[in-house]
Design a protein around this motif. Sequence first.
Motif, PDB file in Angstrom:
ATOM      1  N   PHE A  39       0.851  -1.188   0.000  1.00 34.25           N
ATOM      2  CA  PHE A  39       0.000   0.000   0.000  1.00 34.25           C
ATOM      3  C   PHE A  39       0.891   1.244   0.000  1.00 34.25           C
ATOM      4  O   PHE A  39       1.762   1.394   0.857  1.00 34.25           O
ATOM      5  N   ASP A  40       0.654   2.105  -0.966  1.00 35.40           N
ATOM      6  CA  ASP A  40       1.515   3.267  -1.173  1.00 35.40           C
ATOM      7  C   ASP A  40       0.979   4.518  -0.484  1.00 35.40           C
ATOM      8  O   ASP A  40      -0.233   4.731  -0.407  1.00 35.40           O
ATOM      9  N   ASP A  41       1.887   5.350  -0.007  1.00 34.80           N
ATOM     10  CA  ASP A  41       1.663   6.762   0.319  1.00 34.80           C
ATOM     11  C   ASP A  41       1.161   7.054   1.721  1.00 34.80           C
ATOM     12  O   ASP A  41       0.919   8.220   2.051  1.00 34.80           O
ATOM     13  N   GLY A  61       0.517  -6.680   5.959  1.00 29.59           N
ATOM     14  CA  GLY A  61       0.814  -5.983   4.721  1.00 29.59           C
ATOM     15  C   GLY A  61       2.081  -5.171   4.803  1.00 29.59           C
ATOM     16  O   GLY A  61       2.694  -5.022   5.867  1.00 29.59           O
ATOM     17  N   THR A  62       2.470  -4.629   3.654  1.00 29.69           N
ATOM     18  CA  THR A  62       3.603  -3.717   3.559  1.00 29.69           C
ATOM     19  C   THR A  62       3.075  -2.343   3.207  1.00 29.69           C
ATOM     20  O   THR A  62       2.315  -2.188   2.233  1.00 29.69           O
ATOM     21  N   PHE A  63       3.474  -1.349   3.980  1.00 24.43           N
ATOM     22  CA  PHE A  63       2.983   0.009   3.819  1.00 24.43           C
ATOM     23  C   PHE A  63       4.165   0.930   3.528  1.00 24.43           C
ATOM     24  O   PHE A  63       5.037   1.129   4.370  1.00 24.43           O
ATOM     25  N   TRP A  64       4.196   1.439   2.291  1.00 21.30           N
ATOM     26  CA  TRP A  64       5.285   2.306   1.846  1.00 21.30           C
ATOM     27  C   TRP A  64       4.914   3.753   2.176  1.00 21.30           C
ATOM     28  O   TRP A  64       3.887   4.251   1.696  1.00 21.30           O
ATOM     29  N   VAL A  65       5.738   4.430   2.964  1.00 23.41           N
ATOM     30  CA  VAL A  65       5.389   5.777   3.408  1.00 23.41           C
ATOM     31  C   VAL A  65       6.454   6.782   3.008  1.00 23.41           C
ATOM     32  O   VAL A  65       7.635   6.454   2.859  1.00 23.41           O
ATOM     33  N   CYS A  66       6.009   8.027   2.836  1.00 29.77           N
ATOM     34  CA  CYS A  66       6.888   9.176   2.582  1.00 29.77           C
ATOM     35  C   CYS A  66       6.881  10.029   3.847  1.00 29.77           C
ATOM     36  O   CYS A  66       5.839  10.576   4.226  1.00 29.77           O
ATOM     37  N   GLY A  67       8.023  10.144   4.494  1.00 33.33           N
ATOM     38  CA  GLY A  67       8.085  10.805   5.792  1.00 33.33           C
ATOM     39  C   GLY A  67       7.587  12.224   5.806  1.00 33.33           C
ATOM     40  O   GLY A  67       7.032  12.689   6.807  1.00 33.33           O
ATOM     41  N   GLN A  68       7.742  12.936   4.711  1.00 30.14           N
ATOM     42  CA  GLN A  68       7.325  14.336   4.662  1.00 30.14           C
ATOM     43  C   GLN A  68       5.831  14.509   4.878  1.00 30.14           C
ATOM     44  O   GLN A  68       5.382  15.518   5.429  1.00 30.14           O
ATOM     45  N   THR A  69       5.031  13.532   4.471  1.00 32.51           N
ATOM     46  CA  THR A  69       3.577  13.665   4.581  1.00 32.51           C
ATOM     47  C   THR A  69       2.985  12.920   5.778  1.00 32.51           C
ATOM     48  O   THR A  69       1.765  12.941   5.978  1.00 32.51           O
ATOM     49  N   GLU A  93       4.200  -2.775  15.319  1.00 33.51           N
ATOM     50  CA  GLU A  93       4.157  -3.649  16.500  1.00 33.51           C
ATOM     51  C   GLU A  93       3.259  -4.865  16.270  1.00 33.51           C
ATOM     52  O   GLU A  93       3.449  -5.911  16.899  1.00 33.51           O
ATOM     53  N   LYS A  94       2.294  -4.739  15.365  1.00 30.76           N
ATOM     54  CA  LYS A  94       1.397  -5.855  15.050  1.00 30.76           C
ATOM     55  C   LYS A  94       1.907  -6.715  13.892  1.00 30.76           C
ATOM     56  O   LYS A  94       1.220  -7.629  13.450  1.00 30.76           O
ATOM     57  N   GLY A  95       3.106  -6.398  13.389  1.00 31.11           N
ATOM     58  CA  GLY A  95       3.719  -7.246  12.375  1.00 31.11           C
ATOM     59  C   GLY A  95       3.639  -6.744  10.956  1.00 31.11           C
ATOM     60  O   GLY A  95       4.138  -7.398  10.040  1.00 31.11           O
ATOM     61  N   HIS A  96       3.007  -5.591  10.728  1.00 27.55           N
ATOM     62  CA  HIS A  96       2.988  -5.013   9.401  1.00 27.55           C
ATOM     63  C   HIS A  96       4.357  -4.411   9.101  1.00 27.55           C
ATOM     64  O   HIS A  96       5.079  -3.976  10.014  1.00 27.55           O
ATOM     65  N   GLU A  97       4.698  -4.365   7.838  1.00 29.30           N
ATOM     66  CA  GLU A  97       5.969  -3.778   7.427  1.00 29.30           C
ATOM     67  C   GLU A  97       5.761  -2.309   7.057  1.00 29.30           C
ATOM     68  O   GLU A  97       4.924  -1.994   6.215  1.00 29.30           O
ATOM     69  N   ILE A  98       6.540  -1.437   7.683  1.00 24.64           N
ATOM     70  CA  ILE A  98       6.534  -0.018   7.353  1.00 24.64           C
ATOM     71  C   ILE A  98       7.841   0.255   6.624  1.00 24.64           C
ATOM     72  O   ILE A  98       8.918   0.085   7.194  1.00 24.64           O
ATOM     73  N   SER A  99       7.741   0.675   5.366  1.00 24.30           N
ATOM     74  CA  SER A  99       8.973   0.754   4.586  1.00 24.30           C
ATOM     75  C   SER A  99       9.043   2.013   3.726  1.00 24.30           C
ATOM     76  O   SER A  99       8.150   2.856   3.739  1.00 24.30           O
TER      77      SER A  99
END
Length: 318
Positions: A39-41, A61-69, A93-99
Amino acid sequence: MKKLILFLLLCMGINSFARVTIRVASYKDDKVCAISHTFDDGMLEHYTLVAPELEKRGFRGTFWVCGQTVNADSGTPRDTTRVSWGQLRKMAEKGHEISNHTWSHPNLTRISIEEVKREIQQNDTAIFEYTGIFPRTFCYPYNALNEEVKAIASRDRAGTRTHQFGIGRNNSKSTPEKIQNWVDTLLVSGEWGASMIHGITYGYDLFGDPTLLWDHFDQIKIQENKIWVATFHQVAAYIEERNNIQLDTVREGEILKVTPVLELDKTIFTEPLTMVVENTGGKITVTQEGKELPVKTAPDKMMFDFDPYGGEMTIKQE
């Protein structure tokens, strides 16, 4: 697809271990294919809707984040449609990937190499600071990359997202039939698929009605005996380990001793591997450096997960 297979033919007459085949499974639990839902953004609904729906089904899931937003944990949110660092920390903490999806979502092929490095490093630092977990995968904004960008983004990572299947209302592939066809194709090819999802009820490529996505999760759950559903990091690490491991095998009487040899960075490539044992003639027990490993029984085979860095394994007939 590259598979590591070690075939042992032990001709010992009446010995029930006379013909044994062992191999490292293509995917965890010897499943046919793998899917990572990404999941993007960093949308707020990824926290309020998506993560809980995944967890209901035992998925992560894997959650792709942009730190600025990403919103701060206190004060007025800069953008009420975006997730906060505290929410991302709870997801991790629940096992999702923050990347990593870069700091500010630029097209990396249109900025300088120094800017590319700064975008990636700044976001790595922020994610690690706020979640406590260093991101080991990467997603290219706009799916834009070249060989130079890929080399920089791939450094010290298990993998980067270079192929994806887009799902969303504005995407022509997003009908139940086309999504299931994607899954069926993976089951036939034995490949790993990564979904690309953005908005849920608002934002870019939104669903409007998220039932389409939840129904997809349900269909995957039904086929979970064949499909490994895991984070992008988990599958990327497993595949790299599988493709690089060597097994040194010795027979001592009625015992098989197998020593895994893997020369990868164990802080990045962290997944246990699944060993499949076939033609045993009966049940087996397995230990690795003196610790007994759980053995799963399936038709015509037995399986166990092992530490690819963990030293010698002993396989015995019960």
